[in-house]
Motif scaffolding. Structure first.
Motif, short mmCIF file in Angstrom:
data_model
loop_
_atom_site.label_atom_id
_atom_site.label_comp_id
_atom_site.label_asym_id
_atom_site.label_seq_id
_atom_site.Cartn_x
_atom_site.Cartn_y
_atom_site.Cartn_z
N SER A 14 48.34 180.53 -55.15
CA SER A 14 48.46 180.50 -56.60
C SER A 14 47.15 180.97 -57.20
CB SER A 14 48.80 179.09 -57.10
OG SER A 14 47.70 178.21 -56.86
N ARG A 19 48.34 186.08 -59.53
CA ARG A 19 49.37 186.43 -60.53
C ARG A 19 49.13 187.83 -61.09
NH1 ARG A 19 52.02 182.87 -64.05
NH2 ARG A 19 51.78 181.33 -62.41
N THR A 189 44.83 175.64 -62.15
CA THR A 189 44.13 175.06 -61.01
C THR A 189 43.27 173.89 -61.47
OG1 THR A 189 44.02 177.27 -60.02
CG2 THR A 189 42.60 175.59 -59.08
N GLY A 218 49.40 172.12 -61.02
CA GLY A 218 48.54 173.13 -60.42
C GLY A 218 47.92 172.60 -59.15
N LEU A 238 51.06 172.18 -57.14
CA LEU A 238 51.46 173.57 -57.32
C LEU A 238 52.94 173.64 -57.68
CD1 LEU A 238 50.70 176.56 -57.12
CD2 LEU A 238 51.21 176.44 -54.67
N GLU A 241 56.77 179.16 -60.24
CA GLU A 241 56.75 179.83 -61.54
C GLU A 241 58.05 179.63 -62.30
OE1 GLU A 241 56.97 184.42 -62.67
OE2 GLU A 241 54.95 183.88 -61.99
#
Length: 354
Positions: A14, A19, A189, A218, A238, A241
């Protein structure tokens, strides 16, 4: 055009750079079907998508090529006949035999060592790549970072181009998840730069008055301490999406009190979902959010508490902000990012020939 991108950010599960690399590659392939794109890395990559004009490199072929940035990457670029290489994460090949573009996401590695405990390589390598001209052209995600990069690294103005990121099209208002309590939300994060302590403090203060939860979505970075469990605190880790739009849509407010950002993608994702966003008055976040978010000083905890209290107790006053957020988010798209990035590739090729 044959274009190669550094795929190394895709080896982490992640994060904003992953991204960026994934969304940009997908948008480039879709927007420019006549171009050929290659993802190159010395590590194994598992793609979550495929395109007819996208291929994976083979990686190092021998011991010498395991010195990837010195020899292996340049060898692969030459074998494939690549026209331009895009270093998506602060790096380009050490031999300037082809035009290259370097994305400088922000200047955080040089501003506070405590924000990045394992960034010594970036701190030492990237300034050298810029100073020696090994990166033909530099991309930054915002004008704020462009100006800061030009000043700090003494770069020529026409060598640095701001190309904004975007939120994926999956981020839109949607049915929120079932929840027994209203909740505040942080997506990102868990790391020192994100100022998670402020989020916890203002939530705890507000919780004395109202039964409201806090959701932290996150991965926790290794240099960030574990947060002990307490009533109302939901650390979900996490999050896929596809689950985030519902989380954004159901939140009383989405908090992003980061000390420093290059762009602030979770801010834009939340805005695109029509969420109430309360974020720090960081220059890049101000640039991205414009009038679509409540922007506050991270040193003034009282104003954060007051803003949250207003969002919780008078949600009707937030309706206009939600509409402004979605309107502002409409100014960004990965297709636009891909078109602007492709223009930078052309500029880098012309500049390299000079």
């Amino acid at each position: 055009m044959k274009i190669a991108l550094d795929a190394t950010p895709l080896t982490v599960p992640s994060g904003g750079v992953r991204r960026y690399t994934e969304e940009l590659t997908r948008a480039l392939c879709d927007t420019f079907p006549g171009d050929q794109f290659w993802l190159l890395s010395d590590q194994k990559i598992e793609l979550t998508f495929d395109r007819a004009n996208l291929k994976m490199g083979l990686g190092p072929r021998n011991m010498l090529e395991r010195r990837w940035w010195s020899w292996g990457l340049q060898g692969e670029i030459s074998r494939l006949g690549i026209d331009v290489f895009h270093g998506t994460d602060f790096a380009v090949p050490y031999l300037p035999l082809r035009p290259s573009v370097l994305t400088l996401h922000d200047l955080s590695p040089w501003l506070d060592p405590g924000w990045h405990s394992e960034s010594d390589r970036i701190r030492n390598r990237t300034p050298m790549l810029l100073r020696l001209g090994l990166a033909t052209t530099v991309i930054t995600p915002s004008e704020a970072i462009r100006r800061a990069a030009i000043e700090r690294f003494h770069l020529q103005h026409d060598r640095v181009v701001a190309v904004p990121h975007a939120a994926s099209s999956c981020f839109r208002p949607t049915q929120p998840p079932p929840s027994n309590s209203p909740y505040l939300l942080y997506v990102g994060t868990l790391e020192p730069r994100k100022n998670i302590g402020l989020i916890l403090d203002v939530w705890r203060e507000l919780r004395r008055e109202h039964p409201i939860d806090l959701v932290l979505a996150g991965r926790r970075r290794a240099d960030f301490p574990e947060i002990p469990p307490e009533p109302g605190l939901r650390i979900v880790g996490l999050t896929p999406e596809e689950d985030l739009p519902a989380l954004y849509s159901g939140a009383i407010a989405c908090l992003y009190p980061s000390y420093y950002e290059g762009f602030g993608l979770p801010v834009l994702e939340a805005m695109q979902c029509g969420a109430v966003v309360i974020a720090s008055r960081d220059p890049a976040i101000v640039e991205v959010a414009s009038d679509g978010a409540i922007l506050l000083d991270v040193e003034d905890r009282a104003v954060w508490t007051d803003a949250l209290r207003l969002a919780l107790t008078q949600p009707e006053q937030m309706r206009a902000l939600r509409e402004k957020a979605m309107l502002r988010a409409g100014d960004f798209s990965w297709t636009k990012t891909a078109r602007l990035t492709r223009a930078v590739y052309e500029h880098a090729i012309q500049r390299f020939r000079r």
